[in-house]
Design a protein around this motif. Structure first.
Motif, PDB file in Angstrom:
ATOM      1  N   GLY A   2      31.337  30.138  29.726  1.00 28.49           N
ATOM      2  CA  GLY A   2      31.540  30.336  31.174  1.00 28.49           C
ATOM      3  C   GLY A   2      31.710  29.104  32.028  1.00 28.49           C
ATOM      4  N   VAL A   3      30.472  28.100  31.764  1.00 29.60           N
ATOM      5  CA  VAL A   3      30.450  26.878  32.521  1.00 29.60           C
ATOM      6  C   VAL A   3      31.554  26.081  32.019  1.00 29.60           C
ATOM      7  CG1 VAL A   3      29.174  24.742  32.483  1.00 29.60           C
ATOM      8  CG2 VAL A   3      28.060  26.799  32.717  1.00 29.60           C
ATOM      9  N   ALA A   4      32.076  26.165  30.676  1.00 30.70           N
ATOM     10  CA  ALA A   4      32.924  25.461  30.265  1.00 30.70           C
ATOM     11  C   ALA A   4      34.575  25.923  30.766  1.00 30.70           C
ATOM     12  CB  ALA A   4      33.475  25.643  28.469  1.00 30.70           C
ATOM     13  N   VAL A   5      34.636  27.086  31.005  1.00 33.59           N
ATOM     14  CA  VAL A   5      35.810  27.576  31.506  1.00 33.59           C
ATOM     15  C   VAL A   5      35.924  27.212  32.899  1.00 33.59           C
ATOM     16  CG1 VAL A   5      37.139  29.678  32.114  1.00 33.59           C
ATOM     17  CG2 VAL A   5      36.392  29.569  29.954  1.00 33.59           C
ATOM     18  N   LEU A   6      34.922  27.058  33.662  1.00 32.51           N
ATOM     19  CA  LEU A   6      34.795  26.721  35.106  1.00 32.51           C
ATOM     20  C   LEU A   6      35.122  25.153  35.271  1.00 32.51           C
ATOM     21  CD1 LEU A   6      31.936  28.693  36.522  1.00 32.51           C
ATOM     22  CD2 LEU A   6      34.179  29.073  36.957  1.00 32.51           C
ATOM     23  N   ALA A   7      34.528  24.395  34.289  1.00 27.17           N
ATOM     24  CA  ALA A   7      34.851  23.028  34.339  1.00 27.17           C
ATOM     25  C   ALA A   7      36.338  22.655  33.997  1.00 27.17           C
ATOM     26  CB  ALA A   7      33.803  22.388  33.212  1.00 27.17           C
ATOM     27  N   VAL A   8      37.023  23.326  33.117  1.00 29.87           N
ATOM     28  CA  VAL A   8      38.328  23.167  32.855  1.00 29.87           C
ATOM     29  C   VAL A   8      39.229  23.455  34.179  1.00 29.87           C
ATOM     30  CG1 VAL A   8      40.235  23.867  31.526  1.00 29.87           C
ATOM     31  CG2 VAL A   8      38.143  23.186  30.282  1.00 29.87           C
ATOM     32  N   ALA A   9      38.890  24.545  34.538  1.00 31.09           N
ATOM     33  CA  ALA A   9      39.736  25.173  35.861  1.00 31.09           C
ATOM     34  C   ALA A   9      39.486  24.034  36.958  1.00 31.09           C
ATOM     35  CB  ALA A   9      39.114  26.501  36.455  1.00 31.09           C
ATOM     36  N   ALA A  10      38.055  23.503  37.160  1.00 34.83           N
ATOM     37  CA  ALA A  10      37.857  22.524  38.383  1.00 34.83           C
ATOM     38  C   ALA A  10      38.687  21.076  37.731  1.00 34.83           C
ATOM     39  CB  ALA A  10      36.559  22.257  38.410  1.00 34.83           C
ATOM     40  N   LEU A  11      38.591  20.731  36.703  1.00 38.68           N
ATOM     41  CA  LEU A  11      39.297  19.592  36.219  1.00 38.68           C
ATOM     42  C   LEU A  11      40.958  19.723  36.661  1.00 38.68           C
ATOM     43  CD1 LEU A  11      39.488  16.828  35.214  1.00 38.68           C
ATOM     44  CD2 LEU A  11      39.470  17.806  32.948  1.00 38.68           C
ATOM     45  N   ALA A  12      41.439  21.088  36.193  1.00 35.49           N
ATOM     46  CA  ALA A  12      42.930  21.193  36.286  1.00 35.49           C
ATOM     47  C   ALA A  12      43.023  21.290  37.855  1.00 35.49           C
ATOM     48  CB  ALA A  12      43.249  22.556  35.612  1.00 35.49           C
ATOM     49  N   GLY A  13      42.314  21.707  38.896  1.00 38.99           N
ATOM     50  CA  GLY A  13      42.415  21.707  40.057  1.00 38.99           C
ATOM     51  C   GLY A  13      42.633  20.257  40.709  1.00 38.99           C
ATOM     52  N   LEU A  14      41.625  19.299  40.281  1.00 38.95           N
ATOM     53  CA  LEU A  14      41.780  18.109  40.861  1.00 38.95           C
ATOM     54  C   LEU A  14      43.008  17.493  40.479  1.00 38.95           C
ATOM     55  CD1 LEU A  14      38.144  17.095  40.139  1.00 38.95           C
ATOM     56  CD2 LEU A  14      38.971  17.267  42.226  1.00 38.95           C
ATOM     57  N   VAL A  15      43.569  17.499  39.162  1.00 36.31           N
ATOM     58  CA  VAL A  15      44.667  16.845  38.604  1.00 36.31           C
ATOM     59  C   VAL A  15      45.769  17.403  39.425  1.00 36.31           C
ATOM     60  CG1 VAL A  15      46.198  16.589  36.771  1.00 36.31           C
ATOM     61  CG2 VAL A  15      43.632  16.460  36.484  1.00 36.31           C
ATOM     62  N   VAL A  16      46.119  18.807  39.600  1.00 33.89           N
ATOM     63  CA  VAL A  16      47.336  19.330  40.164  1.00 33.89           C
ATOM     64  C   VAL A  16      47.204  19.372  41.627  1.00 33.89           C
ATOM     65  CG1 VAL A  16      48.516  21.427  40.373  1.00 33.89           C
ATOM     66  CG2 VAL A  16      47.917  20.638  38.043  1.00 33.89           C
TER      67      VAL A  16
END
Length: 167
Positions: free
Chosen positions: A20-34
Protein backbone atom coordinates in the motif's frame (compact mmCIF):
# COMPACT_ATOMS: atom_id res chain seq x y z
CA UNK A 1 -4.55 -19.44 18.36
CA UNK A 2 -0.97 -20.57 17.99
CA UNK A 3 2.12 -18.43 17.86
CA UNK A 4 2.77 -19.64 14.33
CA UNK A 5 -0.60 -18.41 12.92
CA UNK A 6 -0.19 -15.08 14.74
CA UNK A 7 3.19 -14.64 13.02
CA UNK A 8 1.66 -15.47 9.61
CA UNK A 9 -1.15 -13.00 10.14
CA UNK A 10 1.34 -10.30 11.15
CA UNK A 11 3.48 -11.03 8.07
CA UNK A 12 0.43 -10.81 5.78
CA UNK A 13 -0.68 -7.50 7.28
CA UNK A 14 2.88 -6.23 7.00
CA UNK A 15 3.07 -7.18 3.29
CA UNK A 16 -0.25 -5.47 2.54
CA UNK A 17 0.92 -2.34 4.35
CA UNK A 18 4.25 -2.29 2.47
CA UNK A 19 2.50 -2.73 -0.90
CA UNK A 20 0.00 0.00 0.00
CA UNK A 21 2.79 2.43 0.87
CA UNK A 22 4.61 1.54 -2.37
CA UNK A 23 1.50 2.22 -4.47
CA UNK A 24 0.97 5.56 -2.74
CA UNK A 25 4.62 6.51 -3.31
CA UNK A 26 4.38 5.73 -7.03
CA UNK A 27 1.13 7.69 -7.32
CA UNK A 28 2.68 10.69 -5.55
CA UNK A 29 5.76 10.57 -7.78
CA UNK A 30 3.59 10.40 -10.91
CA UNK A 31 1.63 13.40 -9.65
CA UNK A 32 4.83 15.39 -9.21
CA UNK A 33 6.17 14.49 -12.66
CA UNK A 34 2.96 15.09 -14.62
CA UNK A 35 1.65 17.92 -12.46
CA UNK A 36 -1.77 18.58 -11.03
CA UNK A 37 -4.57 18.79 -13.54
CA UNK A 38 -2.40 17.81 -16.52
CA UNK A 39 -4.26 16.28 -19.40
CA UNK A 40 -1.72 14.65 -21.69
CA UNK A 41 -4.19 14.27 -24.54
CA UNK A 42 -5.16 17.92 -24.91
CA UNK A 43 -2.52 19.92 -23.06
CA UNK A 44 -1.17 21.99 -25.96
CA UNK A 45 0.14 25.40 -24.91
CA UNK A 46 -2.55 27.98 -24.28
CA UNK A 47 -1.62 31.42 -25.57
CA UNK A 48 -3.42 34.43 -27.03
CA UNK A 49 -2.26 36.31 -30.11
CA UNK A 50 -3.18 39.65 -31.61
CA UNK A 51 -2.77 40.74 -35.19
CA UNK A 52 -2.53 44.22 -36.68
CA UNK A 53 -2.54 44.96 -40.39
CA UNK A 54 -1.03 48.06 -41.99
CA UNK A 55 -2.53 48.46 -45.46
CA UNK A 56 -0.06 51.24 -46.36
CA UNK A 57 2.94 48.91 -45.98
CA UNK A 58 1.17 45.62 -46.77
CA UNK A 59 2.33 44.16 -43.45
CA UNK A 60 0.68 42.18 -40.67
CA UNK A 61 2.21 41.99 -37.18
CA UNK A 62 1.40 39.02 -34.92
CA UNK A 63 2.03 39.52 -31.19
CA UNK A 64 1.99 36.99 -28.32
CA UNK A 65 -0.63 38.69 -26.14
CA UNK A 66 -0.52 36.43 -23.08
CA UNK A 67 -0.76 32.90 -21.80
CA UNK A 68 1.85 30.16 -21.88
CA UNK A 69 5.40 30.74 -23.05
CA UNK A 70 5.90 28.71 -26.23
CA UNK A 71 8.71 26.18 -26.04
CA UNK A 72 9.23 22.99 -28.04
CA UNK A 73 10.59 22.57 -31.54
CA UNK A 74 9.14 25.51 -33.46
CA UNK A 75 6.52 28.21 -33.82
CA UNK A 76 5.52 29.01 -37.38
CA UNK A 77 3.07 31.22 -39.23
CA UNK A 78 1.02 29.73 -42.04
CA UNK A 79 -0.21 32.61 -44.19
CA UNK A 80 -3.06 31.84 -46.61
CA UNK A 81 -4.03 34.01 -49.57
CA UNK A 82 -7.81 33.76 -49.59
CA UNK A 83 -8.13 34.76 -53.28
CA UNK A 84 -6.28 31.76 -54.71
CA UNK A 85 -5.84 29.47 -51.67
CA UNK A 86 -2.03 29.77 -51.70
CA UNK A 87 -0.23 29.13 -48.41
CA UNK A 88 3.22 30.05 -47.22
CA UNK A 89 4.79 28.65 -44.05
CA UNK A 90 7.15 31.04 -42.28
CA UNK A 91 9.28 30.14 -39.27
CA UNK A 92 8.78 32.50 -36.30
CA UNK A 93 11.09 30.67 -33.87
CA UNK A 94 12.91 27.34 -33.64
CA UNK A 95 14.61 25.42 -30.82
CA UNK A 96 17.54 27.84 -30.73
CA UNK A 97 15.36 31.00 -30.61
CA UNK A 98 12.50 29.74 -28.40
CA UNK A 99 10.72 30.51 -26.14
CA UNK A 100 8.20 32.92 -27.63
CA UNK A 101 6.88 34.90 -24.66
CA UNK A 102 4.26 37.56 -24.01
CA UNK A 103 5.09 40.71 -25.96
CA UNK A 104 7.16 38.96 -28.64
CA UNK A 105 6.04 39.75 -32.18
CA UNK A 106 6.85 39.05 -35.79
CA UNK A 107 5.94 41.14 -38.85
CA UNK A 108 5.16 39.68 -42.25
CA UNK A 109 4.99 41.85 -45.37
CA UNK A 110 4.22 41.40 -49.04
CA UNK A 111 6.14 42.57 -52.15
CA UNK A 112 3.84 45.54 -52.81
CA UNK A 113 5.53 48.38 -50.89
CA UNK A 114 9.19 49.31 -50.29
CA UNK A 115 8.40 50.88 -46.91
CA UNK A 116 11.96 52.02 -46.15
CA UNK A 117 12.93 53.09 -49.70
CA UNK A 118 16.01 50.85 -49.99
CA UNK A 119 14.94 49.18 -53.25
CA UNK A 120 14.08 45.93 -51.46
CA UNK A 121 10.34 45.38 -51.21
CA UNK A 122 10.66 42.74 -48.49
CA UNK A 123 11.27 44.90 -45.41
CA UNK A 124 9.71 42.99 -42.48
CA UNK A 125 10.92 40.07 -40.35
CA UNK A 126 9.35 37.60 -42.81
CA UNK A 127 7.77 37.99 -46.26
CA UNK A 128 5.24 36.28 -48.51
CA UNK A 129 5.13 36.22 -52.31
CA UNK A 130 1.56 37.55 -52.61
CA UNK A 131 -0.28 40.70 -51.59
CA UNK A 132 -1.76 40.62 -48.09
CA UNK A 133 -5.39 41.73 -48.20
CA UNK A 134 -8.49 41.56 -45.99
CA UNK A 135 -9.73 37.96 -45.85
CA UNK A 136 -6.23 36.42 -45.84
CA UNK A 137 -5.42 34.39 -42.72
CA UNK A 138 -2.40 33.86 -40.50
CA UNK A 139 -2.30 30.66 -38.43
CA UNK A 140 0.06 30.50 -35.45
CA UNK A 141 1.29 26.87 -35.43
CA UNK A 142 3.21 25.29 -32.55
CA UNK A 143 5.21 22.05 -32.88
CA UNK A 144 6.55 20.31 -29.80
CA UNK A 145 6.35 17.38 -27.44
CA UNK A 146 3.94 17.56 -24.55
CA UNK A 147 5.05 16.53 -21.06
CA UNK A 148 5.02 12.75 -20.96
CA UNK A 149 3.91 12.39 -24.57
CA UNK A 150 5.73 9.83 -26.73
CA UNK A 151 5.95 11.94 -29.90
CA UNK A 152 5.78 15.47 -31.26
CA UNK A 153 2.52 17.22 -32.05
CA UNK A 154 1.58 20.16 -34.21
CA UNK A 155 -1.24 22.43 -33.06
CA UNK A 156 -2.77 25.58 -34.53
CA UNK A 157 -2.96 27.92 -31.54
CA UNK A 158 -4.71 30.85 -33.21
CA UNK A 159 -6.05 31.96 -36.59
CA UNK A 160 -5.98 35.65 -37.36
CA UNK A 161 -8.02 36.93 -40.28
CA UNK A 162 -6.79 40.15 -41.84
CA UNK A 163 -9.64 42.64 -41.68
CA UNK A 164 -11.32 40.93 -38.67
CA UNK A 165 -9.11 40.93 -35.57
CA UNK A 166 -6.61 43.23 -37.29
CA UNK A 167 -6.80 46.94 -37.84
Amino acid sequence: MSVRSDARAAATVERIAVWGVAVLAVAALAGLVVGPGADLRTAAPSADFEGSYDNATGAVTVTHAGGDDLTGESVALVVTDADNDTTTRLLWANESTLPVTEGDSVTVDDPRVDSNGDGNYLDADRSVGFYLEPGDTVDVVWTGRLTGAPETRTETLETITIGDETG
